[in-house]
Scaffold this motif. Structure first.
Motif, PDB file in Angstrom:
ATOM      1  N   LEU A 135       0.854  -1.182   0.000  1.00  0.00           N
ATOM      2  CA  LEU A 135       0.000   0.000   0.000  1.00  0.00           C
ATOM      3  C   LEU A 135       0.897   1.241   0.000  1.00  0.00           C
ATOM      4  O   LEU A 135       1.938   1.271   0.654  1.00  0.00           O
ATOM      5  N   GLN A 674      -4.152  -4.395 -11.104  1.00  0.00           N
ATOM      6  CA  GLN A 674      -3.644  -4.445  -9.736  1.00  0.00           C
ATOM      7  C   GLN A 674      -3.236  -3.058  -9.240  1.00  0.00           C
ATOM      8  O   GLN A 674      -3.525  -2.672  -8.108  1.00  0.00           O
ATOM      9  N   ARG A 678      -5.244  -1.260  -6.098  1.00  0.00           N
ATOM     10  CA  ARG A 678      -4.556  -0.955  -4.842  1.00  0.00           C
ATOM     11  C   ARG A 678      -5.060   0.375  -4.269  1.00  0.00           C
ATOM     12  O   ARG A 678      -5.168   0.537  -3.059  1.00  0.00           O
ATOM     13  N   GLY A 682      -7.485  -1.565  -1.438  1.00  0.00           N
ATOM     14  CA  GLY A 682      -6.390  -2.146  -0.664  1.00  0.00           C
ATOM     15  C   GLY A 682      -6.391  -1.786   0.807  1.00  0.00           C
ATOM     16  O   GLY A 682      -5.827  -2.515   1.621  1.00  0.00           O
TER      17      GLY A 682
END
Length: 794
Positions: A135, A674, A678, A682
């Motif tokens: 993160l 992805q 995130r 996330g």
């Protein structure tokens, strides 16, 4: 906004109902003569004197030294993550430098979208940029853990956009750390802690004291020293029966070994009735030893290092982070104007060595220790701020006029590692910075601001602010803010703000470059791939479609309700929306086809993957903050303080930047699924904190229950996403004042020994089971922690 409230869980409704019940009780219980108010005077987000939290036009949390010391952690970011529902502080592991300098989030946004101040002055950022799959990937924020708890008197957290007041980075909000001051009093404390698994032992020694500088000044010192052993929650390695250590735990997954040493100095001297000198400074040195990924004995069918590490090896990334800052200034009053002129310098240097590893290209001649290079970020600033109260006949109070000028110079430097660390395949775990990566870059910034605040009527207060900035690398930007608060009664008021803001691309995001080994899933297998990270303005990045970075632009809206029917009870509910255009993200790891490999090889880069920074997304963040506090007086001077804190946060993507035509030609996505997800799923969707603090005489007890909401660890293949359910965590602590000077404390964090769910084996995301936990977990994955402290104060 209505959609945000509809999705908030029923616990919020329950919390508000309880708040109402507390309110009714407080009206009957609180004696009118009670002077011990919950409210405090704040300095963050306002230039008006004596502004209380109740009167603030923006939400401000005030965290005292007692609360900061109420957990077993000595890390500022960890403590803020436990005390503030809007703060998220995960604990990545196996993420290179991000293990040593972990990033924190405010309101689910990027770690570098929150501004950190110390005594109201801008704090320099860390030299480390987070480039692995954590993160906050791509951010280079302030290292909060470089500031010791022992030096802090209290912290003010402004949960609102404030770029018009403070400049770049203040999109999610502002964290203002106020240092202890004065010559009187002091304390020293020794602490010990250990996890349930009998690892992660911690020893801490800290103290602070003050000295008088004649009759007109003082200097205060605070120091902290700690030794922290690593933790390990890795699983046994059953991947290859041929391995000499088959079935044993070879990986290390958890907190790194850490040895921080920090000194803070704060001082002040009154020269005459109209002139005062002040200064504060710090020096910190933190050694960290973090584990990379275990290198097996066999690389394919051959032994990887038969003469040096015949059983395989675990590379250790040994870093030293050196943090320095000094602020000095004069302030006073002249012709009715309050003025403050200051100089501010801060720097962070991060040096990285590799141990217990090899460079396979060098074979049996390879050393096992390497110096991989260094990073350094530095800032120099000059600030001049003036303010005065101007009487306005038709206002109920004076108009506060504040003007300011700031000049800032920033530099970012990369130092090359020794040749053995980067030649050939480079040192395993982290290939060093090459000479072509090394260099120093800088820029200048100048800004002017104007801020107006006034109590227009007895019920209405309002503020306006505007700030113009000029950067030598990307030009000009202007931010503005309007805020207001209206009190229907002494107990009930509404407040709201509307602002624009920005975040300048950091020098690290523009200039960071390295070639190193990264593990990527190739054909379902975790495979080491030589990966080039290229500066945006480099020929290599341009060949892959990179364009110069633009600043992020933000628009913040908030509206809130405050209710304080008595001195013992207060509650606030704030809705917010934050739109950010051109968010800067670190691109996907572009696994290059042969044609693009050839283009980069012609420039001297032999890599199988590439990445660079880009203005990738427009996003919208919507949420609600609820904070409610209630003090219940008991007999014999005892009391119980209740606090309910809740944050709900939703991040959505409004636009994805167009993919560069060259990458589209080869079916590559610069910003993949992805990378996008995130930023949206996330971090926890919501977070609830319920705390009870009991005080009676020399005794104190505290219980905190925290519910960390649902989050998702995304992958490019949606079928491999893993959603984590909410997790409840209980922390308990107690203390007793043995006599006038001595205090003993003990506690247990994570009393019920809760762990997050383990990573699914789908797609080998847990690396054959040796890495069972995700670094996205907001409470980490170390389990129950016991601690004890003994302190002496005077």
């Amino acid at each position: 906004m209505n959609q945000t409230l509809r999705h908030a869980p029923r616990l919020t409704v329950l919390a508000l109902s309880l708040a109402g019940a507390f309110s009714a009780h407080a009206q009957t219980q609180a004696p009118a003569a009670e002077e011990q108010q919950i409210q405090q005077v704040v300095v963050t987000g306002t230039y008006t004197k004596n502004r209380r939290t109740l009167d603030s036009q923006s939400p401000v949390d005030v965290i005292g030294a007692k609360e900061l010391q109420s957990t077993g952690s000595t890390e500022l970011a960890t403590v803020l993550g436990r005390l503030l529902p809007s703060v998220n502080f995960p604990r990545p592991s196996g993420a290179d430098a991000s293990d040593a300098v972990r990033p924190a989030q405010l309101r689910g946004l990027s770690p570098d979208q929150v501004l950190v101040l110390v005594n109201g002055k801008r704090r320099h950022t860390s030299a480390v940029i987070n480039v692995n799959g954590t993160l906050g990937r791509g951010s280079a924020p302030v290292d909060l853990n470089a500031i010791p708890l022992e030096a802090i008197d209290h912290i003010e957290v402004l949960r609102d956009g404030a770029a018009a007041q403070y400049g770049s980075d203040a999109i999610a909000g502002v964290i203002n750390i106020i240092l202890k001051k004065g010559a009187k009093g002091g304390d020293v404390e020794a602490g010990w802690g250990e996890y349930q698994k009998h690892d992660g032992k911690q020893w801490t020694l800290k103290g602070s004291t003050g000295f008088a500088l004649g009759d007109n000044g003082w200097v205060r010192l605070a120091a902290e020293v700690a030794d922290k052993d690593p933790t390990n929650r890795a699983g046994a390695d059953f991947r290859n029966p041929k391995e000499p250590l088959y079935g044993q735990v070879t990986q290390r997954l958890g907190d790194p070994e850490s040895r921080p040493r920090t000194l803070f100095v704060n001082s002040q001297y009154r020269i005459n009735d109209d002139l005062e000198w002040y200064g504060f400074a710090n020096y910190g040195h933190r050694y960290t030893s973090a584990a990379a990924t275990w290198r097996t004995a066999y690389n394919g069918g051959a032994l990887r290092s038969p003469t040096i590490f015949p059983n395989g090896f675990l590379p250790l990334e040994d870093s030293t982070s050196t943090d320095k800052s000094v602020v000095t200034g004069l302030r006073g009053e002249l012709a009715g104007w309050r003025w403050d002129a200051s100089l501010n310098y801060g720097s962070n240097e991060f040096k990285l060595d590799l141990d217990n590893t090899i460079n396979q290209t060098l074979g049996a001649a390879s050393p096992t220790h390497f110096h991989a290079g260094s990073l350094q970020a530095a800032e120099s600033q000059f600030n001049l701020d003036v303010a005065r109260e101007v009487p306005v006949s038709y206002f109920s109070g004076p108009l506060t006029v504040a003007l300011g000028y700031e000049a800032r110079h920033e530099t970012y430097k990369i130092g090359a590692g020794e040749e053995a660390s980067w030649t050939g395949t480079g040192s395993q775990g982290f290939a060093g910075f090459r000479p072509e990566n090394a260099g120093k870059n800088g820029r200048n910034n100048q800004s002017l601001y104007l801020n107006l605040e006034a109590d227009v009527t007895e019920q209405l207060s309002a503020g306006l602010g505007v700030r113009h900035e000029h950067y030598t690398d990307f030009g000009d930007t202007t931010s503005a803010k309007a805020s207001a608060r209206y009190a229907f009664t002494k107990a009930l008021s509404v407040r709201g703000t509307a602002s624009t803001g920005f975040r300048a691309p950091s020098l690290a995001q523009q200039d960071y470059t390295i070639t190193t080994t990264n593990f990527m899933v190739v054909n379902g297998v975790n495979t080491p791939v030589e990966t080039g990270t290229f500066a945006v303005g480099s020929r290599a990045a341009s060949a892959l479609g990179a364009v110069p970075l633009k600043p992020e632009k933000a628009r913040n809206l908030s509206i809130g309700v405050q209710y304080q029917p008595s001195a013992y009870f207060t509650t606030s509910v704030d809705l917010y929306r934050i739109d950010i255009d051109d968010r800067i993200l670190f691109s996907a790891n572009l696994q290059l086809p042969d044609a693009l490999k050839a283009i980069l090889a012609a420039q001297g880069y032999t890599v199988g993957a590439a990445r660079y920074f880009t203005n990738a997304l427009d996003t919208r963040t919507k949420g609600v903050d609820v904070v409610s506090t209630y003090r219940l007086p008991l007999q014999q001077g005892a009391r119980v303080d209740f606090t309910v804190g809740y944050n709900y946060n939703q991040n959505d993507v409004r636009r994805v930047a167009a993919n560069p035509a060259l990458l589209t030609q080869y079916k590559l996505l610069l910003v993949d699924r992805q990378t996008i997800n995130r930023t949206t799923v996330g971090s926890p969707k919501d977070k609830l904190s319920l705390s009870t603090d009991y005080t009676r005489g020399q005794w104190n007890g505290r219980a905190v229950v925290t519910r960390y909401g649902r989050f998702t660890v995304p992958q490019n293949d949606a079928t491999l996403d893993q959603q984590y359910d909410p997790q409840w965590v209980l922390d308990l602590s107690a203390s007793v004042k043995v006599d006038r000077n001595w205090r003993l404390s003990a506690g247990v964090d994570n009393v019920t020994n809760r762990y997050p769910a383990q990573i699914t084996s789908k797609g080998n995301l847990n690396n054959g089971g040796i890495q069972p936990y995700s670094g996205f977990a907001p409470n980490g994955f170390n389990g129950r922690f016991f601690y004890a402290k003994a302190g002496y104060s005077w």
